[in-house]
Design a protein around this motif. Sequence first.
Motif, PDB file in Angstrom:
ATOM      1  N   TRP A  23      32.461  27.594  56.492  1.00  0.00           N
ATOM      2  CA  TRP A  23      32.720  28.947  55.995  1.00  0.00           C
ATOM      3  C   TRP A  23      34.160  29.380  56.277  1.00  0.00           C
ATOM      4  O   TRP A  23      34.791  30.045  55.438  1.00  0.00           O
ATOM      5  N   ALA A  54      34.229  35.869  53.874  1.00  0.00           N
ATOM      6  CA  ALA A  54      32.811  35.947  54.220  1.00  0.00           C
ATOM      7  C   ALA A  54      32.596  35.998  55.721  1.00  0.00           C
ATOM      8  O   ALA A  54      31.571  36.478  56.191  1.00  0.00           O
ATOM      9  N   ALA A 100      20.203  39.776  54.024  1.00  0.00           N
ATOM     10  CA  ALA A 100      21.444  39.856  53.255  1.00  0.00           C
ATOM     11  C   ALA A 100      21.153  39.545  51.786  1.00  0.00           C
ATOM     12  O   ALA A 100      20.342  38.678  51.469  1.00  0.00           O
ATOM     13  N   PRO A 101      21.811  40.247  50.850  1.00  0.00           N
ATOM     14  CA  PRO A 101      21.556  39.992  49.423  1.00  0.00           C
ATOM     15  C   PRO A 101      22.162  38.687  48.933  1.00  0.00           C
ATOM     16  O   PRO A 101      21.712  38.143  47.917  1.00  0.00           O
ATOM     17  N   ASP A 102      23.172  38.175  49.597  1.00  0.00           N
ATOM     18  CA  ASP A 102      23.839  36.940  49.176  1.00  0.00           C
ATOM     19  C   ASP A 102      22.984  35.735  49.565  1.00  0.00           C
ATOM     20  O   ASP A 102      22.599  35.580  50.731  1.00  0.00           O
ATOM     21  N   SER A 103      22.695  34.854  48.588  1.00  0.00           N
ATOM     22  CA  SER A 103      21.830  33.702  48.857  1.00  0.00           C
ATOM     23  C   SER A 103      22.492  32.720  49.812  1.00  0.00           C
ATOM     24  O   SER A 103      21.822  32.108  50.659  1.00  0.00           O
ATOM     25  N   GLY A 104      23.835  32.536  49.696  1.00  0.00           N
ATOM     26  CA  GLY A 104      24.520  31.635  50.607  1.00  0.00           C
ATOM     27  C   GLY A 104      24.456  32.112  52.040  1.00  0.00           C
ATOM     28  O   GLY A 104      24.261  31.313  52.973  1.00  0.00           O
ATOM     29  N   VAL A 105      24.601  33.414  52.250  1.00  0.00           N
ATOM     30  CA  VAL A 105      24.509  33.982  53.596  1.00  0.00           C
ATOM     31  C   VAL A 105      23.083  33.836  54.127  1.00  0.00           C
ATOM     32  O   VAL A 105      22.869  33.520  55.310  1.00  0.00           O
ATOM     33  N   PRO A 190      30.308  39.485  54.655  1.00  0.00           N
ATOM     34  CA  PRO A 190      28.908  39.114  54.400  1.00  0.00           C
ATOM     35  C   PRO A 190      28.227  38.423  55.570  1.00  0.00           C
ATOM     36  O   PRO A 190      27.051  38.679  55.855  1.00  0.00           O
TER      37      PRO A 190
END
Length: 310
Positions: A23, A54, A100-105, A190
């Motif tokens: 990251w 991020a 978290a809304p982010d799929s990667g997070v 994020p």
Amino acid sequence: MTRPARLTGAALCAALVLTAAVWILKDLAALGSPADLAWYWAGDRFFLARGRAATSLVDPVLLVVSAAAAVAALRSRHAASALAATGAVTLALRLPGLWAPDSGVLVTALLELALAAGLVLVAAAGRRPANAPYEPLPGRPRTGAAVAAGVLLAVAAAAVAGWELYWASRLPAEITVDRFTGGRSVVKAPLGPPPGWLAAVLVALYATAAASAFARARHTRAFGLLAGALLAAHGLAGTAGAARSGILERLADLPEPYRSDALTSLFGLLAGVAVLALLAGRGAPAASPAPYPPAGVLPPPPPHPRPPGW
């Protein structure tokens, strides 16, 4: 700890290091230079127009801590406490990533939570059996160093808690809740934990490390060094930001909240460095093991035949 447990803990720590490094490298590519990313971690949001990182300041600290725990797992008598401290703090800091809304997070949070839980389990279940060869126990910190570190960490815990109470009294209730849940009113990286959540974790960590230092517990070094690293990192970020914006130069002319915030950051930097120096040194000398067998163990039988005068 047993040799398999040490190797397993080191492998889990290496996986945490690799995840954070991926990251951070991604953010370096987005922002362009290490200096820009460092200022972003320090709280400078000037780079939001060019790209949003991020990671937060927590990520490089956890990377360094995980690398140090991997080395401790292989070589140190403090391996169990180092793995337990790293796992517990990683669990606490990565838990908000589950919503978290982010799929990667979300995927990263699930992975790191699994790795951190594995560290805690390895630290708890990887103890050497009672009939294993003798291995010296982790040493206790020296009394003076432990008390001094405990006082600094206790003051740091009170300062973080005080600031959180200050913001709770000044901000609307919905924003206060967002500071703990990461709602829309909070601007953050994020991967970074919400500011209120982070404050609660830091207060718990500083208070736990301070109590361990006052009791001179064997796990004081692991938890104290981790607390000192986070304290110094946040103090350095705040002090660097205050110096860059000129706050330190006109400290006496600023309103009380700004002056107190700058002084808190400066205290965090100095106190964190002091805690690291106090607890990184050699601990108190360990007591030599007793030459007698443990209680409840019968003495060896007399020789046969017995010598004259036995």
